[in-house]
Motif scaffolding. Structure first.
Motif, PDB file in Angstrom:
ATOM      1  N   GLU A  88      16.774  24.600  12.419  1.00 27.27           N
ATOM      2  CA  GLU A  88      17.649  25.564  11.741  1.00 27.27           C
ATOM      3  C   GLU A  88      18.512  26.327  12.749  1.00 27.27           C
ATOM      4  OE1 GLU A  88      18.217  26.233   8.405  1.00 27.27           O
ATOM      5  OE2 GLU A  88      17.055  24.416   8.077  1.00 27.27           O
ATOM      6  N   ALA A  89      17.941  26.685  13.882  1.00 27.55           N
ATOM      7  CA  ALA A  89      18.696  27.419  14.906  1.00 27.55           C
ATOM      8  C   ALA A  89      19.810  26.550  15.482  1.00 27.55           C
ATOM      9  CB  ALA A  89      17.760  27.889  16.022  1.00 27.55           C
ATOM     10  N   SER A  90      19.519  25.279  15.718  1.00 27.62           N
ATOM     11  CA  SER A  90      20.562  24.392  16.251  1.00 27.62           C
ATOM     12  C   SER A  90      21.671  24.186  15.229  1.00 27.62           C
ATOM     13  CB  SER A  90      19.974  23.056  16.697  1.00 27.62           C
ATOM     14  OG  SER A  90      19.467  22.338  15.595  1.00 27.62           O
ATOM     15  N   ALA A  91      21.318  24.077  13.956  1.00 27.57           N
ATOM     16  CA  ALA A  91      22.336  23.929  12.910  1.00 27.57           C
ATOM     17  C   ALA A  91      23.201  25.185  12.836  1.00 27.57           C
ATOM     18  CB  ALA A  91      21.683  23.648  11.568  1.00 27.57           C
ATOM     19  N   GLY A  92      22.588  26.347  12.961  1.00 25.00           N
ATOM     20  CA  GLY A  92      23.345  27.594  12.949  1.00 25.00           C
ATOM     21  C   GLY A  92      24.303  27.695  14.125  1.00 25.00           C
ATOM     22  N   ALA A  93      23.851  27.236  15.291  1.00 21.59           N
ATOM     23  CA  ALA A  93      24.719  27.250  16.472  1.00 21.59           C
ATOM     24  C   ALA A  93      25.917  26.327  16.274  1.00 21.59           C
ATOM     25  CB  ALA A  93      23.927  26.835  17.708  1.00 21.59           C
ATOM     26  N   VAL A  94      25.682  25.147  15.725  1.00 19.74           N
ATOM     27  CA  VAL A  94      26.777  24.209  15.487  1.00 19.74           C
ATOM     28  C   VAL A  94      27.747  24.775  14.451  1.00 19.74           C
ATOM     29  CG1 VAL A  94      27.355  21.915  14.587  1.00 19.74           C
ATOM     30  CG2 VAL A  94      25.479  22.182  16.207  1.00 19.74           C
ATOM     31  N   ARG A  95      27.233  25.399  13.380  1.00 22.36           N
ATOM     32  CA  ARG A  95      28.109  26.009  12.373  1.00 22.36           C
ATOM     33  C   ARG A  95      28.968  27.113  12.990  1.00 22.36           C
ATOM     34  NH1 ARG A  95      23.706  25.057   8.863  1.00 22.36           N
ATOM     35  NH2 ARG A  95      22.776  27.070   9.352  1.00 22.36           N
ATOM     36  N   LEU A  96      28.381  27.915  13.865  1.00 26.09           N
ATOM     37  CA  LEU A  96      29.122  28.984  14.527  1.00 26.09           C
ATOM     38  C   LEU A  96      30.239  28.416  15.403  1.00 26.09           C
ATOM     39  CD1 LEU A  96      29.294  32.054  15.070  1.00 26.09           C
ATOM     40  CD2 LEU A  96      27.691  31.682  16.957  1.00 26.09           C
ATOM     41  N   ILE A  97      29.919  27.384  16.150  1.00 27.65           N
ATOM     42  CA  ILE A  97      30.922  26.745  17.002  1.00 27.65           C
ATOM     43  C   ILE A  97      32.033  26.132  16.155  1.00 27.65           C
ATOM     44  CG2 ILE A  97      31.329  24.828  18.596  1.00 27.65           C
ATOM     45  CD1 ILE A  97      28.470  25.437  19.698  1.00 27.65           C
ATOM     46  N   MET A  98      31.648  25.465  15.067  1.00 27.19           N
ATOM     47  CA  MET A  98      32.652  24.850  14.188  1.00 27.19           C
ATOM     48  C   MET A  98      33.549  25.909  13.560  1.00 27.19           C
ATOM     49  SD  MET A  98      32.512  21.552  14.210  1.00 27.19           S
ATOM     50  CE  MET A  98      33.288  21.009  12.697  1.00 27.19           C
ATOM     51  N   ALA A  99      32.975  27.033  13.160  1.00 28.87           N
ATOM     52  CA  ALA A  99      33.765  28.100  12.538  1.00 28.87           C
ATOM     53  C   ALA A  99      34.800  28.668  13.506  1.00 28.87           C
ATOM     54  CB  ALA A  99      32.847  29.208  12.037  1.00 28.87           C
ATOM     55  N   GLY A 100      34.475  28.682  14.768  1.00 30.71           N
ATOM     56  CA  GLY A 100      35.403  29.209  15.771  1.00 30.71           C
ATOM     57  C   GLY A 100      36.336  28.172  16.346  1.00 30.71           C
ATOM     58  N   SER A 101      36.218  26.938  15.900  1.00 32.78           N
ATOM     59  CA  SER A 101      37.014  25.855  16.490  1.00 32.78           C
ATOM     60  C   SER A 101      38.276  25.518  15.704  1.00 32.78           C
ATOM     61  CB  SER A 101      36.160  24.592  16.623  1.00 32.78           C
ATOM     62  OG  SER A 101      35.102  24.830  17.511  1.00 32.78           O
ATOM     63  N   GLY A 102      38.430  26.099  14.531  1.00 28.62           N
ATOM     64  CA  GLY A 102      39.627  25.823  13.752  1.00 28.62           C
ATOM     65  C   GLY A 102      39.508  24.547  12.942  1.00 28.62           C
TER      66      GLY A 102
END
Length: 81
Positions: free
Chosen positions: A18-32
């Motif tokens: 779950e933590a890794s998925a949250g990190a990827v979602r955060l990165i994706m949200a900031g990537s445009g």
């Protein structure tokens, strides 16, 4: 491995997914928006994490049930009726 230790191990495994998925979602949200193109490497990473979270060893709901049973001393395995 004792039931309680096994339950704690399963919880740690699920929460790491779950933590890794949250990190990827955060990165994706900031990537445009371009990060969602099929040619972008982040899009592939997001899909890989989503697929991993569907695996029984990382799926949160069954793990929470099994861990709860283990911590309560009911046995990790859910009995078949």
């Amino acid at each position: 491995m004792p039931e309680e230790e096994r339950a704690k191990y399963r919880l740690a495994l699920a929460f790491s997914g779950e933590a890794s998925a949250g990190a990827v979602r955060l990165i994706m949200a900031g990537s445009g928006g371009s990060a969602h193109r099929l040619s972008h490497p982040l899009q592939r990473i997001q899909r890989d994490v989503d697929v991993l979270l569907n695996h029984p060893t990382l799926a949160m709901d069954p793990i929470l049930v099994q861990a709860g049973r283990g911590l309560l001393g009911l046995g990790v395995t859910i009995p078949a009726f």
